[in-house]
Enzyme design. Sequence first.
Site, mmCIF file in Angstrom:
data_model
loop_
_atom_site.group_PDB
_atom_site.id
_atom_site.type_symbol
_atom_site.label_atom_id
_atom_site.label_comp_id
_atom_site.label_asym_id
_atom_site.label_seq_id
_atom_site.Cartn_x
_atom_site.Cartn_y
_atom_site.Cartn_z
ATOM 1 N N ASN A 59 0.862 -1.175 0.000
ATOM 2 C CA ASN A 59 0.000 0.000 0.000
ATOM 3 C C ASN A 59 0.898 1.224 0.000
ATOM 4 O O ASN A 59 1.315 1.694 1.064
ATOM 5 C CB ASN A 59 -0.910 -0.023 1.236
ATOM 6 N N PRO A 60 1.226 1.768 -1.177
ATOM 7 C CA PRO A 60 2.150 2.907 -1.227
ATOM 8 C C PRO A 60 1.502 4.161 -0.644
ATOM 9 O O PRO A 60 0.273 4.270 -0.603
ATOM 10 C CB PRO A 60 2.421 3.071 -2.722
ATOM 11 N N TYR A 87 0.069 7.929 -0.403
ATOM 12 C CA TYR A 87 -0.558 8.791 -1.395
ATOM 13 C C TYR A 87 -0.680 10.205 -0.856
ATOM 14 O O TYR A 87 -0.798 10.438 0.333
ATOM 15 C CB TYR A 87 -1.905 8.241 -1.870
ATOM 16 N N PHE A 97 -11.245 2.025 3.018
ATOM 17 C CA PHE A 97 -10.404 2.467 4.127
ATOM 18 C C PHE A 97 -11.271 3.214 5.136
ATOM 19 O O PHE A 97 -11.807 4.275 4.817
ATOM 20 C CB PHE A 97 -9.271 3.355 3.631
#
Length: 416
Positions: free
Chosen positions: A103-104, A106, A194
């Site tokens: 999950n990079p 952002y 999320f």
Amino acid sequence: MLFPPSLPPTPSGRSLGRVETPPELVRFMVGLAEAPKGGRVLEPACADGPFLRAFREAHGTGYRFVGVEIDPNALDLPPWAEGVVADFLLWEPGEAFDLILGNPPYGIVGEASKYPIHVLKEAKGLYKKALSTWKGKYNLYGAFIEKSVRLLRAGGTLVFVVPATWLVLDDFSLLRAFLAREGRTEVYYLGEVFPGRKVSAVVLRFRKGGRGLALWDTRKEGEGFIPFLWSEDPEWNGEIIRFETGWTREMEASGTPLGSLFHIRFAARSPEFKKHPAVRREPGAGLVPVLTGRNLKPGWIDYESNYSGLWMPKERAKELRDFYATPHLVVAHTKGTKVVGAWDEKAYPWREEFHLLPKEGVKLDLLFLVEWLNSEKMQVYVRTLYRDFVPHLTLRMLERLPVRRENGFRTNPSSS
């Protein structure tokens, strides 16, 4: 340890754009991930390595696990994984990976007054030099995607969860073209997964080598996600990605794109208004409100309320944008992924929204055109194609809105 110039040694997770991944989403992504035994598995921006841990639990040992983390205080990997403290976007490991997943972060890198990821602003120039897909404001997750693709071996797999904005925004046009050139792209639409975040997400599964695009929808079922294939495009070259149906294709085939009928312009921005010598912060004789999206309603304009806090003489608005002097069509940019339009018959100054001027030879029936743009059928068309990918209508969406002759236009025969 590798840090960008002037980067504080202990930036926080929030300032780096980190968001915790729900466990059911981690499991879904691990189910899409694969690597040969003995292969190298990498998690960028890993913190405590939730994806490495989940992959090892699902697929067993016999892999080389590596995690990269810029914040040394966040790095907390088990002994079977190799932890590297580095800025992933500038890191050069010297060897390729079989699988990259995670999950990079952002967010947009820039000044603290405007953008969330300001601790990396000194490194932004280095990122732009190192990456070929950086365009416009861009977003850090796009940079992580490109870097990861470059670190994959031939046949290697990338599995990331990222915001859906890259599917349609112009800032990601170079990234989409890059993915189309480098291999096969699969997109799994999730929506808002999320907790506490108004972000529509997708899982990107990319295989280095091959060709084409596959778009998947998913439904939440219990503690997991069930995917089903929506469409495939073996000749995808990086075009925007949409949930097309037979109905949306028929709509577009039987109509003329709005962008073929109108010149589409943008309003002047707040700094331009605030610098203009005729703009005032209090009402006065001969002054009109500078309008914003809040003044635009479906089919009509509220000319009285002032939401911008700015006033100016109407006749001087053309000094900011020449089209302000001409009655024209205004379509919302700031009201979510829906179409809201009205005809500005008074030609007021605007600080926001799209402004459409008919092209030569196009004749309009304003009543029918405005009614069509605000119709429920148009809203269903937009929601079907673009879901909640972005929080606003984009230029590319607006250009493609289909308009039939019975919806309010005709071409002057003498001009054709």
